[in-house]
Design a protein around this motif. Structure first.
Motif, PDB file in Angstrom:
ATOM      1  N   UNK A 203       0.837  -1.210   0.000  1.00 35.02           N
ATOM      2  CA  UNK A 203       0.000   0.000   0.000  1.00 35.02           C
ATOM      3  C   UNK A 203       0.869   1.256   0.000  1.00 35.02           C
ATOM      4  N   UNK A 204       1.941   1.254   0.800  1.00 31.88           N
ATOM      5  CA  UNK A 204       2.813   2.418   0.890  1.00 31.88           C
ATOM      6  C   UNK A 204       3.565   2.638  -0.422  1.00 31.88           C
ATOM      7  N   UNK A 205       4.051   1.561  -1.010  1.00 34.88           N
ATOM      8  CA  UNK A 205       4.732   1.671  -2.299  1.00 34.88           C
ATOM      9  C   UNK A 205       3.776   2.120  -3.395  1.00 34.88           C
ATOM     10  N   UNK A 206       2.530   1.660  -3.303  1.00 34.37           N
ATOM     11  CA  UNK A 206       1.521   2.082  -4.276  1.00 34.37           C
ATOM     12  C   UNK A 206       1.264   3.574  -4.208  1.00 34.37           C
ATOM     13  N   UNK A 207       1.235   4.117  -2.987  1.00 34.67           N
ATOM     14  CA  UNK A 207       1.032   5.560  -2.818  1.00 34.67           C
ATOM     15  C   UNK A 207       2.187   6.341  -3.445  1.00 34.67           C
ATOM     16  N   UNK A 208       3.406   5.881  -3.168  1.00 38.85           N
ATOM     17  CA  UNK A 208       4.560   6.607  -3.708  1.00 38.85           C
ATOM     18  C   UNK A 208       4.627   6.476  -5.222  1.00 38.85           C
ATOM     19  N   UNK A 209       4.317   5.294  -5.731  1.00 36.13           N
ATOM     20  CA  UNK A 209       4.352   5.087  -7.179  1.00 36.13           C
ATOM     21  C   UNK A 209       3.379   6.026  -7.878  1.00 36.13           C
ATOM     22  N   UNK A 210       2.231   6.252  -7.258  1.00 35.32           N
ATOM     23  CA  UNK A 210       1.231   7.166  -7.821  1.00 35.32           C
ATOM     24  C   UNK A 210       1.763   8.597  -7.849  1.00 35.32           C
ATOM     25  N   UNK A 211       2.385   9.032  -6.757  1.00 38.58           N
ATOM     26  CA  UNK A 211       2.954  10.386  -6.694  1.00 38.58           C
ATOM     27  C   UNK A 211       4.073  10.550  -7.719  1.00 38.58           C
ATOM     28  N   UNK A 212       4.901   9.516  -7.854  1.00 40.84           N
ATOM     29  CA  UNK A 212       6.025   9.588  -8.786  1.00 40.84           C
ATOM     30  C   UNK A 212       5.546   9.636 -10.235  1.00 40.84           C
ATOM     31  N   UNK A 213       4.467   8.912 -10.512  1.00 39.91           N
ATOM     32  CA  UNK A 213       3.928   8.930 -11.873  1.00 39.91           C
ATOM     33  C   UNK A 213       3.431  10.322 -12.250  1.00 39.91           C
ATOM     34  N   UNK A 215       4.377  13.355 -10.646  1.00 46.44           N
ATOM     35  CA  UNK A 215       5.318  14.455 -10.461  1.00 46.44           C
ATOM     36  C   UNK A 215       6.768  14.076 -10.740  1.00 46.44           C
ATOM     37  N   UNK A 216       7.005  12.862 -11.233  1.00 40.99           N
ATOM     38  CA  UNK A 216       8.370  12.429 -11.500  1.00 40.99           C
ATOM     39  C   UNK A 216       9.084  13.293 -12.513  1.00 40.99           C
ATOM     40  N   UNK A 217       8.380  13.730 -13.531  1.00 36.64           N
ATOM     41  CA  UNK A 217       9.022  14.560 -14.556  1.00 36.64           C
ATOM     42  C   UNK A 217       9.436  15.914 -13.991  1.00 36.64           C
ATOM     43  N   UNK A 229      21.739  13.487  -8.562  1.00 36.99           N
ATOM     44  CA  UNK A 229      21.033  12.244  -8.301  1.00 36.99           C
ATOM     45  C   UNK A 229      21.617  11.521  -7.085  1.00 36.99           C
ATOM     46  N   UNK A 230      22.932  11.546  -6.947  1.00 36.72           N
ATOM     47  CA  UNK A 230      23.569  10.956  -5.766  1.00 36.72           C
ATOM     48  C   UNK A 230      23.110  11.692  -4.512  1.00 36.72           C
ATOM     49  N   UNK A 231      23.032  13.015  -4.614  1.00 37.91           N
ATOM     50  CA  UNK A 231      22.561  13.831  -3.488  1.00 37.91           C
ATOM     51  C   UNK A 231      21.133  13.449  -3.111  1.00 37.91           C
ATOM     52  N   UNK A 232      20.321  13.126  -4.106  1.00 45.45           N
ATOM     53  CA  UNK A 232      18.950  12.708  -3.845  1.00 45.45           C
ATOM     54  C   UNK A 232      18.920  11.409  -3.035  1.00 45.45           C
ATOM     55  N   UNK A 233      19.803  10.478  -3.368  1.00 46.36           N
ATOM     56  CA  UNK A 233      19.857   9.201  -2.649  1.00 46.36           C
ATOM     57  C   UNK A 233      20.351   9.393  -1.213  1.00 46.36           C
ATOM     58  N   UNK A 276      12.672   4.528  -8.324  1.00 50.51           N
ATOM     59  CA  UNK A 276      13.382   5.685  -8.865  1.00 50.51           C
ATOM     60  C   UNK A 276      14.147   5.302 -10.130  1.00 50.51           C
ATOM     61  N   UNK A 277      14.705   4.107 -10.132  1.00 47.43           N
ATOM     62  CA  UNK A 277      15.438   3.623 -11.298  1.00 47.43           C
ATOM     63  C   UNK A 277      14.484   3.325 -12.456  1.00 47.43           C
ATOM     64  N   UNK A 278      13.399   2.611 -12.159  1.00 41.97           N
ATOM     65  CA  UNK A 278      12.423   2.279 -13.202  1.00 41.97           C
ATOM     66  C   UNK A 278      11.766   3.529 -13.769  1.00 41.97           C
ATOM     67  N   UNK A 279      11.581   4.523 -12.912  1.00 46.46           N
ATOM     68  CA  UNK A 279      10.951   5.766 -13.355  1.00 46.46           C
ATOM     69  C   UNK A 279      11.918   6.731 -14.024  1.00 46.46           C
ATOM     70  N   UNK A 280      13.162   6.301 -14.194  1.00 47.91           N
ATOM     71  CA  UNK A 280      14.197   7.109 -14.857  1.00 47.91           C
ATOM     72  C   UNK A 280      14.436   8.446 -14.157  1.00 47.91           C
ATOM     73  N   UNK A 281      14.240   8.435 -12.853  1.00 50.12           N
ATOM     74  CA  UNK A 281      14.564   9.610 -12.042  1.00 50.12           C
ATOM     75  C   UNK A 281      16.037   9.567 -11.658  1.00 50.12           C
TER      76      UNK A 281
END
Length: 331
Positions: A203-213, A215-217, A229-233, A276-281
């Motif tokens: 459920x938690x991953x689903x929420x984040x995946x929705x937000x990333x879809x 606002x990821x761009x 990107x390293x700073x983001x991690x 983050x990797x799959x979403x090309x962020x």
């Protein structure tokens, strides 16, 4: 805008030129018009702004001061107030003042610290700017303009903004933090899923995946380099570890879903990397560089590296297989 009068222009020119006789003549004309010279200055040309050690551009600018300065000034005022419930000069009691103080305290102890900690203040400013974009359904281009304006005003980098846009996305998956203004609280869920259970994790991953879809761009547009990107991690580590600006108030009840902080995401660190990797962020090179940096860190700082071991191994294997396929195709 109304143009200055010819007399005001002449006064400014004369005072700038330093002609004593002309200055006296202009001063006489100003007096005849009924202006109070002690208010408008000699000849109506105004006064030079005095610069002293007490001068503060933020407080005396024509622009309104930042909210953090207002809150800090208010906190200082209330701490120095020893009047208790006494009456004021106009006959009113201090009840209204106490009510206002109570409303300010409702933000929690973290808000007082934020008035003094520039990094916490900036995190909250980016967060609330982003939340406004979410609430008002800003187009991505308009959201970039809003956030970039804040970046310029605060003299920050794109990576600084990206860090806190990212953590705002994570926070939108959890109950509302205490520092968020009431107008944005409806954007947050009332409870956090139980990340110790499989269903809660999904459920938690689903929420984040929705937000990333959604606002990821936008996030990608503020990540200008591999170092960003390293700073983001590294920020993700801080968030999941509840360190620095993400530290939870000591008074918070850790068992309460309403007090859920970044630690809820800690068991899902590797899953977040995958998203983050799959979403090309975040690119593969940034992830491997982050892992390489952590190899030389103290054991206490390798917690999330160890959690990500299986994902990192999968990433390495996938890279090796891709290299073999490229070699075969060349042959």
């Amino acid at each position: 805008m109304e143009k200055p009068s010819s007399l005001a222009l002449r006064a400014a020119q004369v005072l700038g030129g330093g002609d004593k006789d002309q200055r006296a003549q202009i001063a006489g004309q100003v007096s005849e018009l009924g202006f109070a010279v002690h208010l408008v200055g000699e000849g109506g040309a105004g006064y030079e702004w005095p610069v002293s050690d007490q001068y503060s551009p933020l407080l005396y600018s024509i622009a309104p001061p930042p909210m953090r300065l207002i809150e800090h000034a208010y906190d200082s005022d209330t701490e120095g107030d020893s009047g208790g419930g006494g009456a004021s000069d106009d006959g009113t009691t201090a009840d209204t003042h106490q009510q206002a103080e109570g409303a300010t305290k409702s933000r929690g102890s973290a808000s007082k610290a934020s008035a003094l900690d520039p990094e916490t203040v900036f995190m909250q400013e980016v967060g609330e700017t982003f939340l406004r974009c979410v609430k008002e359904r800003f187009a991505e281009t308009n959201a970039v303009i809003e956030l970039n304006g804040l970046k310029i005003a605060e003299d920050r980098t794109f990576a600084d903004c990206a860090r806190y846009i990212f953590t705002a996305l994570l926070q939108l998956c959890l109950p509302c933090p205490s520092w968020v203004s009431p107008e944005y609280r409806s954007l947050f869920p009332s409870e956090a899923p139980d990340s110790s259970s499989k269903d809660g994790k999904l459920a938690l991953l689903g929420r984040f995946k929705k937000q990333l879809a959604e606002w990821g761009n936008l996030l990608r547009r503020f990540l200008r380099s591999e170092d960003d990107q390293v700073e983001l991690l590294l920020t993700l580590e801080e968030f999941c570890g509840e360190e620095g600006v993400f530290e939870q108030p000591e008074a918070a009840d850790a068992t309460s879903s309403a007090a859920a902080g970044g630690a809820v995401f800690a068991p899902l660190f590797a899953n977040l990397l995958q998203l983050l990797y799959d979403g090309e962020v975040v690119e593969e090179a940034a992830i491997t560089n982050w892992a390489a940096e952590k190899e030389h860190a103290d054991e206490s700082e390798k917690v999330f590296l160890q959690k990500s071991a299986a994902f990192l191994e999968w990433l390495k294997t996938a890279e090796d297989e891709s290299s073999e396929e490229d070699e075969d195709s060349d042959e």
